[in-house]
Structures are given as structure tokens and as C-alpha cells.
Design an enzyme around this catalytic site. Structure first.
Site, PDB file in Angstrom:
ATOM      1  N   HIS A 187       0.818  -1.216   0.000  1.00 42.93           N
ATOM      2  CA  HIS A 187       0.000   0.000   0.000  1.00 42.93           C
ATOM      3  C   HIS A 187       0.851   1.265   0.000  1.00 42.93           C
ATOM      4  O   HIS A 187       1.888   1.344   0.658  1.00 42.93           O
ATOM      5  CB  HIS A 187      -1.019  -0.007   1.147  1.00 42.93           C
ATOM      6  CG  HIS A 187      -0.456   0.099   2.535  1.00 42.93           C
ATOM      7  ND1 HIS A 187      -0.247   1.307   3.152  1.00 42.93           N
ATOM      8  CD2 HIS A 187      -0.114  -0.844   3.443  1.00 42.93           C
ATOM      9  CE1 HIS A 187       0.205   1.108   4.374  1.00 42.93           C
ATOM     10  NE2 HIS A 187       0.301  -0.192   4.575  1.00 42.93           N
ATOM     11  N   ASP A 228       5.759   2.076   6.931  1.00 42.85           N
ATOM     12  CA  ASP A 228       4.467   1.427   6.709  1.00 42.85           C
ATOM     13  C   ASP A 228       3.694   2.249   5.662  1.00 42.85           C
ATOM     14  O   ASP A 228       3.089   3.250   6.012  1.00 42.85           O
ATOM     15  CB  ASP A 228       3.711   1.361   8.030  1.00 42.85           C
ATOM     16  CG  ASP A 228       2.362   0.693   7.936  1.00 42.85           C
ATOM     17  OD1 ASP A 228       2.069   0.089   6.894  1.00 42.85           O
ATOM     18  OD2 ASP A 228       1.590   0.792   8.911  1.00 42.85           O
ATOM     19  N   GLU A 286      -5.139   1.648   2.461  1.00 40.56           N
ATOM     20  CA  GLU A 286      -5.012   0.486   3.344  1.00 40.56           C
ATOM     21  C   GLU A 286      -5.209   0.873   4.800  1.00 40.56           C
ATOM     22  O   GLU A 286      -5.824   0.135   5.578  1.00 40.56           O
ATOM     23  CB  GLU A 286      -3.636  -0.171   3.150  1.00 40.56           C
ATOM     24  CG  GLU A 286      -3.475  -1.512   3.858  1.00 40.56           C
ATOM     25  CD  GLU A 286      -2.954  -1.410   5.291  1.00 40.56           C
ATOM     26  OE1 GLU A 286      -2.930  -2.445   5.997  1.00 40.56           O
ATOM     27  OE2 GLU A 286      -2.570  -0.297   5.716  1.00 40.56           O
ATOM     28  N   GLU A 287      -4.684   2.032   5.175  1.00 37.60           N
ATOM     29  CA  GLU A 287      -4.702   2.445   6.584  1.00 37.60           C
ATOM     30  C   GLU A 287      -6.105   2.750   7.100  1.00 37.60           C
ATOM     31  O   GLU A 287      -6.312   2.863   8.300  1.00 37.60           O
ATOM     32  CB  GLU A 287      -3.798   3.661   6.790  1.00 37.60           C
ATOM     33  CG  GLU A 287      -2.319   3.422   6.514  1.00 37.60           C
ATOM     34  CD  GLU A 287      -1.653   2.499   7.514  1.00 37.60           C
ATOM     35  OE1 GLU A 287      -2.342   2.022   8.443  1.00 37.60           O
ATOM     36  OE2 GLU A 287      -0.437   2.249   7.376  1.00 37.60           O
ATOM     37  N   ASP A 305       4.052  -5.987   3.625  1.00 37.34           N
ATOM     38  CA  ASP A 305       3.744  -4.972   4.623  1.00 37.34           C
ATOM     39  C   ASP A 305       4.650  -5.175   5.824  1.00 37.34           C
ATOM     40  O   ASP A 305       5.269  -6.228   5.994  1.00 37.34           O
ATOM     41  CB  ASP A 305       2.272  -5.056   5.042  1.00 37.34           C
ATOM     42  CG  ASP A 305       1.698  -3.710   5.459  1.00 37.34           C
ATOM     43  OD1 ASP A 305       2.475  -2.828   5.870  1.00 37.34           O
ATOM     44  OD2 ASP A 305       0.464  -3.543   5.381  1.00 37.34           O
ATOM     45  N   HIS A 358       3.506   2.754  13.433  1.00 35.61           N
ATOM     46  CA  HIS A 358       2.593   3.901  13.418  1.00 35.61           C
ATOM     47  C   HIS A 358       3.101   5.052  14.280  1.00 35.61           C
ATOM     48  O   HIS A 358       2.333   5.709  14.994  1.00 35.61           O
ATOM     49  CB  HIS A 358       1.184   3.472  13.865  1.00 35.61           C
ATOM     50  CG  HIS A 358       0.410   2.819  12.768  1.00 35.61           C
ATOM     51  ND1 HIS A 358      -0.969   2.796  12.739  1.00 35.61           N
ATOM     52  CD2 HIS A 358       0.803   2.156  11.648  1.00 35.61           C
ATOM     53  CE1 HIS A 358      -1.384   2.158  11.658  1.00 35.61           C
ATOM     54  NE2 HIS A 358      -0.310   1.747  10.983  1.00 35.61           N
TER      55      HIS A 358
END
Length: 327
Positions: free
Chosen positions: A63, A165, A195-196, A218, A304
């Protein structure tokens, strides 16, 4: 295989939060356009590149989007209220600098709160460092997005950056495309959107491609730091072959395929069981009548956050495993 730090940095620094992926999409197109048979951008914004073949239809997905913030209210004094775009917690945001697509910056501040552990998004705001109401009105509006402002750092074996990410997954697919082996298989390299916020791009791309096999690229958490995450994945342990997360139980034949390819090609690998989260594979494997799916994960610390950490050797092993699957 040479590690391309400049490409990693460019991908990490590229402003493209969920739903606003155009910047990184153009960067990726410029990297791969001379190495694929064709590519297209679908209605949702996914970039789908293809190396044509008459054999099995294999889909890879990484992503493009990154976590961010979206402005919900603009105060004339230069204070911006916001909500999260993707998985962020209020108590981890305080003091972080952010940058907007126009290059302007701000810092995340908080109203007075007695108990910081009970801090909520509604108590946070962005100070854009201006006393001019005209400047604020001209440059900021509801719906604008921002992302972390972080310097890229590299040492001999690891990298610290924002948006690992999943820009590191995108990097792996770019390098796999540039080193695409001779094969009869029909290969689709997908750089997905959103995606998130719910693996949305992968769902539509998987439906349109209808592959025989799908592999997501990922990041994943590790158990080798002091945050007390209990798992066996570690930095410099090799490519992580996912067995399960909250969105997917890897198809046993896909798990065996990835394991055997790693063994037969002297690729360093480890197994991953993640007790939270999910990837594009979670959406793809449920499309149409179902798609046998798996994940090649990149071990990463500080998920994150503004400073995600990964190991260069793990990335190279992931590239090797992708190429082995293609063959």
C-alpha cells in the site's frame, strides 16, 4: 543486491496520506515504467503494473498510503482541530511536528488536561506558528491533511524514518520489478490506496485482477524491543512469513510455498503470528470465490509512529523471496 537508500528516502518523504496518494504514485510510476509491460490507475487510485505471461496469475500488493491527520476546524488564531486518518492514538501525538502538502508545518499541542493518559483527539490541536489570521485563512482549510515531519536517518544496518508502513513494501516491489526474472507467470504488481483506513484499494484491485495467488508486502511488529510485545519476529531475522493476523489465516499451501522457496533459495526467514492488525491480504483473500493468500512481512519497530525502524538485510531477503515467488 545493492540497497538503494536514496529511493527509500524519497518514498518515505513523499507526502501521501490515505486518499491522497497521487504524489507517491507518480514517484513509483517514474521508477517502474520502463520495466513493466503496461500499467494503469484504476477508479480508486490503485497503481496496477503488469509483467505479462500465460501461466498462473500472481498478485503482489503493497500500500502507498500513510497514516495522517485531517483538519476538522480552522481557528483564525492559527489553531487547527483535527481527526486521525488511520491508526493513531492521541497520547502519542503530543509535541510532534507535522507537515502539509503545501510545505507548511505545525506542531501538535494540547489543551489543559489533568490526566495525560485520558488525552483525546478533541483536546489536541495543531499550532501553525502564525499570528496572522489572513495567513491562516489563505493556507489552511477543513479537509487539508498533514503527516509527521521527520528526518530520515540511516546507519550501517538500520533505517529510522516515517511511513516505513508501507513505503518499504513499495520499495520491495519496485526492486522486484527491476529484477524481474524469466517466468511464464502473469504477474501483477499492485501499489494500493487507503489500506490504513480499511484495506479499500486492495479489495477492488483483487476483485478486478482475480488472481490465482496473492501476496501482500507490509511491515509487522517485533518482539525484540522493550515494549513487551510477545512474538518471535526480530530485526535482522530475515523475511517474516505471516501465519496469522486479525484479518487473515494464511492458506497452508501458501505458507508451505513461501517456506520451501526460502529454504531452496537460501533466503533467511522467520515465522510471524501477529495478534493485532491486518494487511491487504485480508481483503484480497475474501474477494470473489476466495483467493489463496499470504504475506511477506518486514520486521519493524515503533509501528505507526514518526520513527519506524527496520533492518536493511531483512528488506533484501524480502526482495529475494518476492522474486522466488514470481519464478
Amino acid at each position: 543486491m545493492k540497497f538503494n537508500s536514496d529511493l527509500i528516502k524519497n518514498l518515505s518523504d513523499c507526502f501521501s496520506p490515505s486518499g491522497r496518494e497521487q504524489n507517491v504514485r507518480e514517484l513509483i510510476i517514474n521508477e517502474i515504467k520502463d520495466y513493466v509491460d503496461d500499467f494503469n490507475i484504476d477508479s480508486l487510485g490503485n497503481l496496477i503494473a503488469r509483467k505479462k505471461g500465460a501461466g498462473k496469475k500472481i498478485m503482489f500488493s503493497a500500500h502507498m498510503d500513510q497514516i495522517g491527520l485531517i483538519i476538522t476546524h480552522v481557528d483564525e488564531k492559527g489553531f487547527l482541530s483535527f481527526s486521525n486518518v488511520g491508526g493513531l492514538q492521541a497520547k502519542e501525538l503530543l509535541g510532534h511536528r507535522v507537515i502539509f502538502n503545501n510545505g507548511l508545518e505545525g506542531v501538535i499541542c494540547s489543551e489543559e488536561v489533568k490526566d495525560k493518559d485520558k488525552l483525546t483527539m478533541s483536546k489536541l490541536y495543531i499550532d501553525v506558528a502564525s499570528t496572522s489570521s489572513d495567513f491562516v485563512k489563505k493556507n489552511f482549510q477543513i479537509g487539508d491533511m498533514c503527516v509527521f515531519k521527520t528526518d530520515f536517518y540511516e546507519n550501517e544496518d538500520c533505517i529510522i524514518c516515517k511511513a516505513a508502513d508501507d513505503r518499504i513494501g513499495c520499495y520491495i516491489l519496485i526492486e522486484a520489478i527491476k529484477n524481474h526474472p524469466s517466468t511464464d507467470n502473469d504477474i501483477y504488481y499492485v501499489f494500493s490506496v487507503q489500506e490504513e483506513v480499511g484495506t479499500r484499494g486492495a479489495k477492488t484491485a483483487g476483485y478486478s485482477i482475480n488472481p490465482d495467488l496473492a501476496i501482500a508486502l507490509d511491515i509487522t511488529a517485533t518482539g525484540d524491543s522493550l515494549d513487551k510485545t510477545k512474538m518471535d519476529v526480530k530485526l535482522n531475522g530475515g523475511a517474516a512469513i505471516k501465519l496469522m493476523d486479525k484479518s487473515l489465516i494464511t492458506h497452508p499451501e501458501v505458507k508451505d510455498l513461501l517456506t520451501n522457496l526460502a529454504k531452496n533459495n537460501n533466503i533467511k526467514y522467520q515465522y510471524e503470528v501477529l495478534e493485532f492488525g491486518g494487511t491487504d491480504a485480508g481483503a484480497i483473500h475474501l474477494t470473489r470465490e476466495g483467493v489463496p493468500s499470504g504475506v511477506i512481512s518486514i520486521p519493524t519497530r515503533n509501528l505507526h509512529t514518526s520513527g519506524e525502524i527496520f533492518n536493511k538485510n531483512d528488506v533484501i531477503e524480502c526482495i529475494k523471496l518476492v522474486i522466488a515467488v514470481v519464478k
